[in-house]
Design a protein around this motif. Structure first.
Motif, PDB file in Angstrom:
ATOM      1  N   GLN A 142     -39.283  -1.605 -26.144  1.00  0.00           N
ATOM      2  CA  GLN A 142     -38.662  -2.776 -25.523  1.00  0.00           C
ATOM      3  C   GLN A 142     -39.671  -3.891 -25.300  1.00  0.00           C
ATOM      4  O   GLN A 142     -39.317  -5.070 -25.345  1.00  0.00           O
ATOM      5  CB  GLN A 142     -38.016  -2.371 -24.186  1.00  0.00           C
ATOM      6  CG  GLN A 142     -36.730  -1.579 -24.380  1.00  0.00           C
ATOM      7  CD  GLN A 142     -36.175  -1.082 -23.059  1.00  0.00           C
ATOM      8  OE1 GLN A 142     -36.370  -1.707 -22.022  1.00  0.00           O
ATOM      9  NE2 GLN A 142     -35.487   0.046 -23.099  1.00  0.00           N
ATOM     10  N   ALA A 143     -40.909  -3.515 -25.062  1.00  0.00           N
ATOM     11  CA  ALA A 143     -41.943  -4.541 -24.872  1.00  0.00           C
ATOM     12  C   ALA A 143     -42.282  -5.239 -26.172  1.00  0.00           C
ATOM     13  O   ALA A 143     -42.953  -6.262 -26.164  1.00  0.00           O
ATOM     14  CB  ALA A 143     -43.205  -3.911 -24.298  1.00  0.00           C
ATOM     15  N   ILE A 160     -32.249   2.220 -24.866  1.00  0.00           N
ATOM     16  CA  ILE A 160     -31.642   1.755 -26.118  1.00  0.00           C
ATOM     17  C   ILE A 160     -31.295   3.002 -26.920  1.00  0.00           C
ATOM     18  O   ILE A 160     -32.177   3.808 -27.235  1.00  0.00           O
ATOM     19  CB  ILE A 160     -32.613   0.864 -26.914  1.00  0.00           C
ATOM     20  CG1 ILE A 160     -32.969  -0.382 -26.092  1.00  0.00           C
ATOM     21  CG2 ILE A 160     -31.994   0.455 -28.233  1.00  0.00           C
ATOM     22  CD1 ILE A 160     -33.936  -1.314 -26.784  1.00  0.00           C
ATOM     23  N   PRO A 161     -30.037   3.190 -27.231  1.00  0.00           N
ATOM     24  CA  PRO A 161     -29.623   4.463 -27.837  1.00  0.00           C
ATOM     25  C   PRO A 161     -30.362   4.774 -29.142  1.00  0.00           C
ATOM     26  O   PRO A 161     -30.773   5.919 -29.363  1.00  0.00           O
ATOM     27  CB  PRO A 161     -28.123   4.257 -28.113  1.00  0.00           C
ATOM     28  CG  PRO A 161     -27.709   3.141 -27.230  1.00  0.00           C
ATOM     29  CD  PRO A 161     -28.895   2.283 -27.001  1.00  0.00           C
ATOM     30  N   GLU A 162     -30.559   3.769 -29.960  1.00  0.00           N
ATOM     31  CA  GLU A 162     -31.224   4.031 -31.236  1.00  0.00           C
ATOM     32  C   GLU A 162     -32.641   4.542 -31.019  1.00  0.00           C
ATOM     33  O   GLU A 162     -33.121   5.435 -31.720  1.00  0.00           O
ATOM     34  CB  GLU A 162     -31.253   2.719 -32.033  1.00  0.00           C
ATOM     35  CG  GLU A 162     -31.793   2.859 -33.434  1.00  0.00           C
ATOM     36  CD  GLU A 162     -32.139   1.507 -34.025  1.00  0.00           C
ATOM     37  OE1 GLU A 162     -31.213   0.859 -34.544  1.00  0.00           O
ATOM     38  OE2 GLU A 162     -33.316   1.115 -33.988  1.00  0.00           O
ATOM     39  N   VAL A 163     -33.296   3.954 -30.037  1.00  0.00           N
ATOM     40  CA  VAL A 163     -34.683   4.358 -29.762  1.00  0.00           C
ATOM     41  C   VAL A 163     -34.727   5.777 -29.219  1.00  0.00           C
ATOM     42  O   VAL A 163     -35.571   6.590 -29.618  1.00  0.00           O
ATOM     43  CB  VAL A 163     -35.335   3.365 -28.769  1.00  0.00           C
ATOM     44  CG1 VAL A 163     -36.713   3.815 -28.370  1.00  0.00           C
ATOM     45  CG2 VAL A 163     -35.391   1.977 -29.386  1.00  0.00           C
ATOM     46  N   THR A 164     -33.795   6.084 -28.336  1.00  0.00           N
ATOM     47  CA  THR A 164     -33.739   7.458 -27.805  1.00  0.00           C
ATOM     48  C   THR A 164     -33.486   8.435 -28.933  1.00  0.00           C
ATOM     49  O   THR A 164     -34.098   9.510 -29.006  1.00  0.00           O
ATOM     50  CB  THR A 164     -32.625   7.583 -26.755  1.00  0.00           C
ATOM     51  OG1 THR A 164     -32.811   6.586 -25.765  1.00  0.00           O
ATOM     52  CG2 THR A 164     -32.618   8.951 -26.113  1.00  0.00           C
ATOM     53  N   HIS A 165     -32.596   8.037 -29.808  1.00  0.00           N
ATOM     54  CA  HIS A 165     -32.265   8.905 -30.926  1.00  0.00           C
ATOM     55  C   HIS A 165     -33.495   9.170 -31.792  1.00  0.00           C
ATOM     56  O   HIS A 165     -33.787  10.303 -32.186  1.00  0.00           O
ATOM     57  CB  HIS A 165     -31.149   8.245 -31.746  1.00  0.00           C
ATOM     58  CG  HIS A 165     -30.830   8.962 -32.998  1.00  0.00           C
ATOM     59  ND1 HIS A 165     -30.180  10.181 -33.037  1.00  0.00           N
ATOM     60  CD2 HIS A 165     -31.092   8.658 -34.292  1.00  0.00           C
ATOM     61  CE1 HIS A 165     -30.059  10.583 -34.278  1.00  0.00           C
ATOM     62  NE2 HIS A 165     -30.592   9.677 -35.072  1.00  0.00           N
ATOM     63  N   GLU A 166     -34.241   8.098 -32.089  1.00  0.00           N
ATOM     64  CA  GLU A 166     -35.437   8.266 -32.914  1.00  0.00           C
ATOM     65  C   GLU A 166     -36.481   9.119 -32.211  1.00  0.00           C
ATOM     66  O   GLU A 166     -37.161   9.943 -32.829  1.00  0.00           O
ATOM     67  CB  GLU A 166     -36.043   6.897 -33.251  1.00  0.00           C
ATOM     68  CG  GLU A 166     -35.220   6.071 -34.230  1.00  0.00           C
ATOM     69  CD  GLU A 166     -35.014   6.775 -35.550  1.00  0.00           C
ATOM     70  OE1 GLU A 166     -35.924   7.458 -36.044  1.00  0.00           O
ATOM     71  OE2 GLU A 166     -33.887   6.670 -36.094  1.00  0.00           O
ATOM     72  N   ALA A 167     -36.603   8.894 -30.906  1.00  0.00           N
ATOM     73  CA  ALA A 167     -37.615   9.667 -30.166  1.00  0.00           C
ATOM     74  C   ALA A 167     -37.242  11.148 -30.171  1.00  0.00           C
ATOM     75  O   ALA A 167     -38.087  12.025 -30.376  1.00  0.00           O
ATOM     76  CB  ALA A 167     -37.726   9.146 -28.740  1.00  0.00           C
ATOM     77  N   LYS A 168     -35.971  11.418 -29.939  1.00  0.00           N
ATOM     78  CA  LYS A 168     -35.536  12.825 -29.920  1.00  0.00           C
ATOM     79  C   LYS A 168     -35.701  13.451 -31.292  1.00  0.00           C
ATOM     80  O   LYS A 168     -36.067  14.617 -31.427  1.00  0.00           O
ATOM     81  CB  LYS A 168     -34.076  12.921 -29.470  1.00  0.00           C
ATOM     82  CG  LYS A 168     -33.899  12.733 -27.975  1.00  0.00           C
ATOM     83  CD  LYS A 168     -32.456  12.927 -27.555  1.00  0.00           C
ATOM     84  CE  LYS A 168     -32.381  12.879 -26.032  1.00  0.00           C
ATOM     85  NZ  LYS A 168     -31.025  12.716 -25.541  1.00  0.00           N
ATOM     86  N   PRO A 215     -37.294  -1.572 -36.976  1.00  0.00           N
ATOM     87  CA  PRO A 215     -37.601  -2.884 -36.411  1.00  0.00           C
ATOM     88  C   PRO A 215     -37.472  -2.852 -34.893  1.00  0.00           C
ATOM     89  O   PRO A 215     -36.590  -2.204 -34.353  1.00  0.00           O
ATOM     90  CB  PRO A 215     -36.537  -3.798 -37.026  1.00  0.00           C
ATOM     91  CG  PRO A 215     -35.411  -2.891 -37.371  1.00  0.00           C
ATOM     92  CD  PRO A 215     -35.989  -1.538 -37.638  1.00  0.00           C
ATOM     93  N   CYS A 216     -38.389  -3.549 -34.268  1.00  0.00           N
ATOM     94  CA  CYS A 216     -38.294  -3.689 -32.830  1.00  0.00           C
ATOM     95  C   CYS A 216     -37.376  -4.854 -32.544  1.00  0.00           C
ATOM     96  O   CYS A 216     -37.799  -5.912 -32.111  1.00  0.00           O
ATOM     97  CB  CYS A 216     -39.668  -3.973 -32.224  1.00  0.00           C
ATOM     98  SG  CYS A 216     -40.733  -2.556 -32.235  1.00  0.00           S
ATOM     99  N   SER A 217     -36.158  -4.702 -32.905  1.00  0.00           N
ATOM    100  CA  SER A 217     -35.225  -5.772 -32.590  1.00  0.00           C
ATOM    101  C   SER A 217     -33.885  -5.132 -32.406  1.00  0.00           C
ATOM    102  O   SER A 217     -33.518  -4.202 -33.113  1.00  0.00           O
ATOM    103  CB  SER A 217     -35.184  -6.798 -33.711  1.00  0.00           C
ATOM    104  OG  SER A 217     -34.783  -6.181 -34.898  1.00  0.00           O
ATOM    105  N   TYR A 218     -33.146  -5.620 -31.475  1.00  0.00           N
ATOM    106  CA  TYR A 218     -31.904  -4.971 -31.129  1.00  0.00           C
ATOM    107  C   TYR A 218     -30.800  -5.661 -31.912  1.00  0.00           C
ATOM    108  O   TYR A 218     -30.244  -6.647 -31.469  1.00  0.00           O
ATOM    109  CB  TYR A 218     -31.688  -5.120 -29.629  1.00  0.00           C
ATOM    110  CG  TYR A 218     -30.804  -4.063 -29.041  1.00  0.00           C
ATOM    111  CD1 TYR A 218     -30.397  -4.145 -27.736  1.00  0.00           C
ATOM    112  CD2 TYR A 218     -30.385  -2.980 -29.794  1.00  0.00           C
ATOM    113  CE1 TYR A 218     -29.603  -3.169 -27.184  1.00  0.00           C
ATOM    114  CE2 TYR A 218     -29.590  -2.010 -29.247  1.00  0.00           C
ATOM    115  CZ  TYR A 218     -29.198  -2.103 -27.944  1.00  0.00           C
ATOM    116  OH  TYR A 218     -28.414  -1.128 -27.370  1.00  0.00           O
ATOM    117  N   ARG A 219     -30.551  -5.182 -33.129  1.00  0.00           N
ATOM    118  CA  ARG A 219     -29.530  -5.830 -33.932  1.00  0.00           C
ATOM    119  C   ARG A 219     -28.413  -4.851 -34.172  1.00  0.00           C
ATOM    120  O   ARG A 219     -28.622  -3.648 -34.228  1.00  0.00           O
ATOM    121  CB  ARG A 219     -30.112  -6.271 -35.279  1.00  0.00           C
ATOM    122  CG  ARG A 219     -31.013  -7.477 -35.148  1.00  0.00           C
ATOM    123  CD  ARG A 219     -31.330  -7.975 -36.513  1.00  0.00           C
ATOM    124  NE  ARG A 219     -32.515  -7.302 -36.998  1.00  0.00           N
ATOM    125  CZ  ARG A 219     -33.512  -7.927 -37.605  1.00  0.00           C
ATOM    126  NH1 ARG A 219     -33.462  -9.196 -37.789  1.00  0.00           N
ATOM    127  NH2 ARG A 219     -34.546  -7.263 -38.035  1.00  0.00           N
TER     128      ARG A 219
END
Lengths: 218, 471
Positions: free
Chosen positions: B30-31, B58-66, B228-232
């Motif tokens: 997010q930063a 951010i769901p996508e980020v959580t998903h990637e982290a998991k 990408p670090c962008s929320y699209r």
């Protein structure tokens, strides 16, 4: 227990004083604030949630992170504004120090008033410089931004040593440890003071102690 | 070690570490979104805000982290890393920083898990919030958009710092001791951002080598993991945002992706894009200890928002030869590039080459005429602009490169403007200019004037009739 004392030094241009002080004070307070405590039965408590806000500085290439609390922000801004005014009024030298002190209150017997025992003091020494032209100001913007970044790293380093912190208080003692006056967050009890150094650089000739946040009645 | 920890404490600690790892990733990504982050404080605890901090998920980020964790936790020898890199619209990418969540063996047996560890993890997250705004990548990420984007990649296992270049700095965010080890959070960030400008010109092996070397055990398979670090919203065409190159580079003017399709790239000043294979080479998964759940050769199948690298861009081979040049197509066009070699072109001056050689003695470039001024400014400018070309007459061992300027039309004239200029740089001398000056002198001119005037006066009627016809 000795009071932990940390000193940070910055050199800034006149119009950067506010933002530089806010940046450092808010960074410290972010780490020294918790959510509001809600005490339940049997001595347990739950803690509220602390939000954060990114704030871009206008005169410095820097973004500070502060606790999402307008009330707290107002208090800090007021203290910084007073410090800046004092700096401006002191003369051309422009050196001063603003201190953020975290303390605990210890109840004393009557007739003595409660004691304030500091456990951590952050002193920010400021040197105000005058710049001649816009180009220098632009360079100063970037340089001060980098310096503030370094100071943030210093602050984080100190805090993550996990040295003394007051014990989590019971419901009756919470006022001796935390500032419970704000609606949304709960910083440790703190006070902000400042000193202006005279042009000779010697110890304080004009000492103005303003207790911005002190529940002690003098 | 674990026997000293009660089952409940162990369970709590594992949960804390898991959610700490997830929240760490959220804070970092997010930063780097390029926006200011604001969350609200709430005095009433909702029970869902881990570590008493309002950090959105951010769901996508959580998903990637998991996905990266794959059911495991960061532990001793198993670090979780978030790599932040920059990718330009030209396809260049550069690692900016790597955030590492590691654990070492130093245990703190006496520490209270549910209270002290929890609070210290909360403090560490606050420190992370502050430090993420301080590293150089923050400023870059705030300016991302048309010229470049910031990507993130999460991996698990050994920390890889080789992509950060020389002289990278490390900042320690903080540590938290636990009964099973000490959690440390740190960031290694690149200091040498100047690499970007030199890379633009070096479309040769080393650049490719750097990319390949970095992913030596897991080459372009993991480019597919860059996000990408962008929320699209999913499905949006990412390619549409790229419009040009960042200002910091001294780029060959023909290398912009908005250049018209017919523009040629000058060999040797290659501004094209290094080859990105559409089908990545197979490689082992980056994440050691991870169940290889990713199929190989996966990049084309990945959903568009999650794989910037699988965009098909223009390709110009990194080993461009002098006689080979590539027709540059606009970015993200799926046409195959056409390589045009000079051997397939007719020598433009084939017809003129021997003539030019023979006519060098009469060539006004080589031997300027003694007196006549250029009859028109255009010709004058031709002289000055193309005089350099006179020396470059096509020789047998000299290959002419045909420049085809943008927007030139060859349907009106049989040749384009450049060729027109070159062909007509050797016009035949005007008859009036080739008069042998030594024959006539000024005096003789003056003498013949009265005779001429008499003839004109005699024919004055004819002239008047002519003028009448014009009206």
């Amino acid at each position: 227990m000795n009071c932990r004392s940390e000193v940070l030094e910055v050199s800034v241009e006149g119009r950067q004083v506010d933002e530089a002080m806010l940046a450092l004070l808010h960074t410290i307070l972010l780490h020294r604030s918790t959510g509001k405590f809600h005490y339940k039965k049997e001595g347990t408590y739950s803690i509220g949630t602390v939000g954060t806000q990114d704030v871009d500085c206008d005169f410095i290439d820097f973004t500070l992170v502060r606790v999402s609390s307008d009330e707290l922000d107002r208090v800090i801004r007021k203290a910084v504004a007073e410090f800046k005014d004092a700096l401006g009024n002191s003369g051309s030298d422009g050196m001063g120090q603003i201190s953020l002190e975290f303390y605990q209150k210890k109840k004393s017997r009557w007739p003595f008033s409660d004691e304030c025992i500091p456990w951590e003091v952050w002193s920010i020494k400021v040197n105000v410089v005058n710049l001649a032209n816009e180009q220098e100001r632009q360079i100063c913007r970037e340089k001060v931004g980098e310096k503030l970044g370094e100071k943030v790293i210093n602050i984080v380093e100190v805090i993550n040593r996990h040295e003394y912190l007051p014990k989590m208080p019971t419901q009756s003692e919470v006022y001796n440890v935390f500032d419970t006056s704000l609606k949304d967050v709960q910083p440790y009890l703190y006070k902000i003071t400042y000193q202006i150094t005279d042009s000779l650089g010697t110890s304080v000739s004009t000492t103005m102690r303003r207790l911005i946040k002190d529940t002690l009645a003098l | 070690m674990d026997s000293d920890l009660s089952p409940q404490d162990k369970k709590d600690l594992d949960k804390f570490i898991k959610f700490f790892a997830l929240k760490t990733v959220q804070v970092i990504v997010q930063a780097r979104l390029g926006e200011k982050i604001n969350t609200c404080s709430s005095s009433s605890p909702t029970g869902s805000d881990w570590f008493n901090l309002a950090i959105k998920d951010i769901p996508e980020v959580t998903h990637e982290a998991k996905k990266a964790l794959a059911g495991q936790l960061p532990g001793i020898g198993r670090s979780m890393c978030v790599e932040i890199s920059l990718k330009t619209s030209e396809g260049d990418s550069m690692e900016l920083e790597t955030w590492c969540l590691e654990m070492n063996e130093k245990c703190d047996k006496d520490i209270k898990v549910s209270y002290t560890v929890y609070n210290r993890l909360s403090l560490l997250l606050k420190s992370l919030l502050a430090i993420t705004r301080v590293t150089p990548a923050y400023k870059l990420s705030r300016k991302q958009g048309h010229d470049y984007v910031i990507l993130y990649r999460i991996y698990f296992g050994d920390v890889q710092l080789t992509g950060l270049g020389e002289g990278f700095q490390t900042v320690r965010v903080g540590i938290v001791g636990t009964p099973i080890g000490t959690i440390t959070l740190s960031c290694a960030y690149r200091t040498n951002l100047a690499l970007m400008s030199s890379r633009q010109f070096e479309r040769t092996g080393p650049i490719m080598g750097i990319i390949i070397d970095h992913y030596v055990e897991r080459p372009f398979t993991n480019m597919a993991h860059m996000h990408p670090c962008s929320y699209r919203s999913p499905g949006e065409d990412e390619g549409g945002t790229y419009a040009g190159i960042e200002d910091s580079q001294e780029v060959c003017t023909t290398s912009f992706s908005t250049s018209p399709p017919s523009q040629m790239v000058v060999p040797g000043k290659e501004g094209g894009v290094p080859q990105v294979p559409a089908q990545p080479t197979h490689g082992t998964a980056a994440e050691h200890g991870r169940i290889p759940s990713c199929p190989t050769g996966q990049s084309p199948q990945l959903a568009p928002p999650t794989s910037c690298s699988s965009e098909v861009k223009t390709v110009s081979p990194s080993d461009a030869l002098e006689t080979t040049f590539t027709r540059k197509v606009g970015a993200f066009v799926n046409k195959a590039t056409t390589q045009v070699t000079t051997t397939s072109l007719d020598l433009p001056f084939a017809a003129f080459a021997p003539r030019a050689y023979d006519l060098q003695e009469n060539d006004p470039m080589v031997h300027p005429p003694p007196s006549p001024a250029p009859s028109s400014p255009l010709q004058g400018s031709l002289h000055s602009n193309t005089s350099s070309h006179s020396g470059g007459q096509p020789q047998d061992d000299f290959v002419m490169v045909d420049f085809k300027p943008a927007f030139s039309k060859d349907d009106l004239l049989p040749m384009d403007l450049g060729t027109f200029y070159k062909e007509f740089q050797n016009p035949p001398q005007l008859a009036s200019l080739s008069i042998d000056v030594s024959v006539q002198s000024m005096a003789e001119d003056l003498d013949s004037l009265p005779e001429k005037l008499a003839i004109y006066e005699k024919n004055i009627d004819e002239f008047d009739a002519f003028v009448d016809t014009l009206q």
